[in-house]
Design a protein around this motif. Sequence first.
Motif, mmCIF file in Angstrom:
data_model
loop_
_atom_site.group_PDB
_atom_site.id
_atom_site.type_symbol
_atom_site.label_atom_id
_atom_site.label_comp_id
_atom_site.label_asym_id
_atom_site.label_seq_id
_atom_site.Cartn_x
_atom_site.Cartn_y
_atom_site.Cartn_z
ATOM 1 N N PHE A 81 54.884 42.541 35.918
ATOM 2 C CA PHE A 81 53.529 41.968 35.859
ATOM 3 C C PHE A 81 53.036 41.630 37.262
ATOM 4 O O PHE A 81 51.913 42.008 37.642
ATOM 5 N N ASP A 82 53.839 40.934 38.030
ATOM 6 C CA ASP A 82 53.431 40.538 39.383
ATOM 7 C C ASP A 82 53.130 41.750 40.248
ATOM 8 O O ASP A 82 52.136 41.778 40.989
ATOM 9 N N ASP A 83 53.998 42.777 40.155
ATOM 10 C CA ASP A 83 53.813 43.977 40.987
ATOM 11 C C ASP A 83 52.529 44.725 40.616
ATOM 12 O O ASP A 83 51.765 45.148 41.495
ATOM 13 N N VAL A 84 52.301 44.901 39.320
ATOM 14 C CA VAL A 84 51.127 45.661 38.868
ATOM 15 C C VAL A 84 49.835 44.916 39.192
ATOM 16 O O VAL A 84 48.870 45.508 39.686
ATOM 17 N N ILE A 85 49.815 43.611 38.945
ATOM 18 C CA ILE A 85 48.611 42.823 39.212
ATOM 19 C C ILE A 85 48.309 42.785 40.709
ATOM 20 O O ILE A 85 47.152 42.896 41.134
ATOM 21 N N ARG A 86 49.351 42.657 41.525
ATOM 22 C CA ARG A 86 49.160 42.634 42.980
ATOM 23 C C ARG A 86 48.612 43.977 43.470
ATOM 24 O O ARG A 86 47.675 44.013 44.282
ATOM 25 N N ALA A 87 49.193 45.070 42.968
ATOM 26 C CA ALA A 87 48.750 46.401 43.392
ATOM 27 C C ALA A 87 47.305 46.671 42.974
ATOM 28 O O ALA A 87 46.558 47.362 43.681
ATOM 29 N N ALA A 88 46.920 46.128 41.819
ATOM 30 C CA ALA A 88 45.560 46.357 41.318
ATOM 31 C C ALA A 88 44.554 45.367 41.893
ATOM 32 O O ALA A 88 43.347 45.507 41.656
ATOM 33 N N ASP A 89 45.049 44.367 42.614
ATOM 34 C CA ASP A 89 44.190 43.350 43.224
ATOM 35 C C ASP A 89 43.331 42.647 42.165
ATOM 36 O O ASP A 89 42.110 42.533 42.298
ATOM 37 N N ILE A 90 44.003 42.185 41.111
ATOM 38 C CA ILE A 90 43.338 41.488 40.015
ATOM 39 C C ILE A 90 43.542 39.980 40.167
ATOM 40 O O ILE A 90 44.653 39.517 40.464
ATOM 41 N N GLU A 91 42.492 39.223 39.963
ATOM 42 C CA GLU A 91 42.569 37.772 40.086
ATOM 43 C C GLU A 91 43.301 37.164 38.902
ATOM 44 O O GLU A 91 43.097 37.560 37.747
ATOM 45 N N LEU A 92 44.193 36.204 39.174
ATOM 46 C CA LEU A 92 44.918 35.501 38.122
ATOM 47 C C LEU A 92 44.102 34.300 37.666
ATOM 48 O O LEU A 92 43.755 33.422 38.466
ATOM 49 N N ARG A 93 43.796 34.269 36.373
ATOM 50 C CA ARG A 93 43.036 33.167 35.793
ATOM 51 C C ARG A 93 43.521 32.918 34.366
ATOM 52 O O ARG A 93 43.748 33.851 33.604
ATOM 53 N N GLY A 94 43.653 31.652 33.991
ATOM 54 C CA GLY A 94 44.047 31.314 32.638
ATOM 55 C C GLY A 94 42.890 30.953 31.746
ATOM 56 O O GLY A 94 43.007 30.933 30.521
ATOM 57 N N MET A 95 41.732 30.662 32.369
ATOM 58 C CA MET A 95 40.536 30.263 31.633
ATOM 59 C C MET A 95 39.330 31.027 32.174
ATOM 60 O O MET A 95 39.334 31.474 33.321
ATOM 61 N N PRO A 96 38.285 31.190 31.344
ATOM 62 C CA PRO A 96 37.075 31.878 31.825
ATOM 63 C C PRO A 96 36.476 31.173 33.034
ATOM 64 O O PRO A 96 36.496 29.945 33.126
ATOM 65 N N THR A 97 35.968 31.985 33.960
ATOM 66 C CA THR A 97 35.413 31.429 35.199
ATOM 67 C C THR A 97 33.903 31.533 35.263
ATOM 68 O O THR A 97 33.286 30.945 36.146
ATOM 69 N N GLY A 98 33.310 32.284 34.364
ATOM 70 C CA GLY A 98 31.874 32.511 34.427
ATOM 71 C C GLY A 98 31.508 33.658 35.341
ATOM 72 O O GLY A 98 30.348 34.074 35.403
ATOM 73 N N VAL A 99 32.485 34.185 36.052
ATOM 74 C CA VAL A 99 32.268 35.325 36.942
ATOM 75 C C VAL A 99 32.664 36.597 36.213
ATOM 76 O O VAL A 99 33.757 36.681 35.634
ATOM 77 N N GLU A 100 31.797 37.575 36.198
ATOM 78 C CA GLU A 100 32.078 38.822 35.483
ATOM 79 C C GLU A 100 32.957 39.723 36.349
ATOM 80 O O GLU A 100 32.471 40.446 37.213
ATOM 81 N N ALA A 101 34.244 39.649 36.106
ATOM 82 C CA ALA A 101 35.229 40.451 36.841
ATOM 83 C C ALA A 101 36.513 40.464 36.032
ATOM 84 O O ALA A 101 36.785 39.534 35.261
ATOM 85 N N PRO A 102 37.333 41.511 36.161
ATOM 86 C CA PRO A 102 38.599 41.540 35.425
ATOM 87 C C PRO A 102 39.554 40.464 35.935
ATOM 88 O O PRO A 102 39.629 40.202 37.139
ATOM 89 N N THR A 103 40.265 39.828 35.023
ATOM 90 C CA THR A 103 41.236 38.800 35.374
ATOM 91 C C THR A 103 42.499 39.024 34.550
ATOM 92 O O THR A 103 42.514 39.814 33.603
ATOM 93 N N ALA A 104 43.564 38.292 34.895
ATOM 94 C CA ALA A 104 44.830 38.433 34.178
ATOM 95 C C ALA A 104 45.560 37.100 34.153
ATOM 96 O O ALA A 104 45.307 36.210 34.976
ATOM 97 N N HIS A 105 46.491 36.986 33.211
ATOM 98 C CA HIS A 105 47.246 35.751 33.040
ATOM 99 C C HIS A 105 48.605 36.089 32.432
ATOM 100 O O HIS A 105 48.724 36.989 31.605
ATOM 101 N N TRP A 106 49.633 35.360 32.858
ATOM 102 C CA TRP A 106 50.994 35.518 32.327
ATOM 103 C C TRP A 106 51.269 34.384 31.345
ATOM 104 O O TRP A 106 50.943 33.227 31.609
ATOM 105 N N ARG A 107 51.880 34.721 30.193
ATOM 106 C CA ARG A 107 52.154 33.700 29.201
ATOM 107 C C ARG A 107 53.487 33.988 28.522
ATOM 108 O O ARG A 107 53.859 35.152 28.324
#
Length: 288
Positions: A81-107
């Motif tokens: 998960f860490d490697d793929v998210i880092r390579a894709a440059d995706i922001e880590l977020r657990g809750m909606p931010t109001g910003v329209e962009a792809p995000t990801a979270h580990w659970r």
Amino acid sequence: MSIKTILVPLAGLDGDTVALNAALKIAREFEAHVDALFVSLDPRDAVPMLGEGMSGAMVEEIMRAAEGESKTHLHTARRTFDDVIRAADIELRGMPTGVEAPTAHWREETGRVEEVVPREGRLADLLVFAHTTLDSNTQAYATVESALLGAARPLLLAPATLPDEIGRTVALAWNGSPESVRALTGAMPFLTGADTVHVLTAETSNTQAAAGRRIAQYLAWHGVNVQVTILKPGSEPVGQAIINKATELGSDLLVMGGYGHSRMREMILGGVTRYVLNHAGLPVLMAH
């Protein structure tokens, strides 16, 4: 309704990278959130029912081994998960931010994966798995089955080699059944954004060619560029005919209902569904 939440169950296996990359492709398209879920086994669930005929030491050893194996898979899944998210440059977020962009979270959750994944999947717009077969990975296949039959949400199964895009040329396997309607509903965000949707209707004793023409008219009202192909499988398995035609048409997504029937209080997948799960080489979106 758009796709905004995507659940990706991880298992610490090779397919995790495929599933995550497929989910991120879709997340970028729909500016969605990817929820990566690892289910740790409760060591007590590894002990055979009642532990009949087993000593306390043997039960303890089984639990210790199961816990160790689960932790190994957990560490592998988290590293992937860490490697793929880092390579894709995706922001880590657990809750909606109001910003329209792809995000990801580990659970992480603890329990039986065949129970946890369907339960958690009910609060996702889409579940994404790596494509697997019964012969190659029994547990992964069983997890897909349980999610298909118990989550009440569409599943996307990703092949080892992903197309450049998912959902530009879509093949819709249609027979008018409730399962195909649910798959259609789950796939509407893809269908309305596709360049072309090919309706594939296999003319059999149970399905008439008119079913394909009716759904094409329905999709046209939604602004979908749709074409109809009537398949005549003959002695060829229906699942094989669908996969062959979808591939021939250059489809990068196949949409179909996932069928099953009750037997001995268990849900057993039907022949067409099982064939596609075992043989499809393109992304498949299914719903039961």
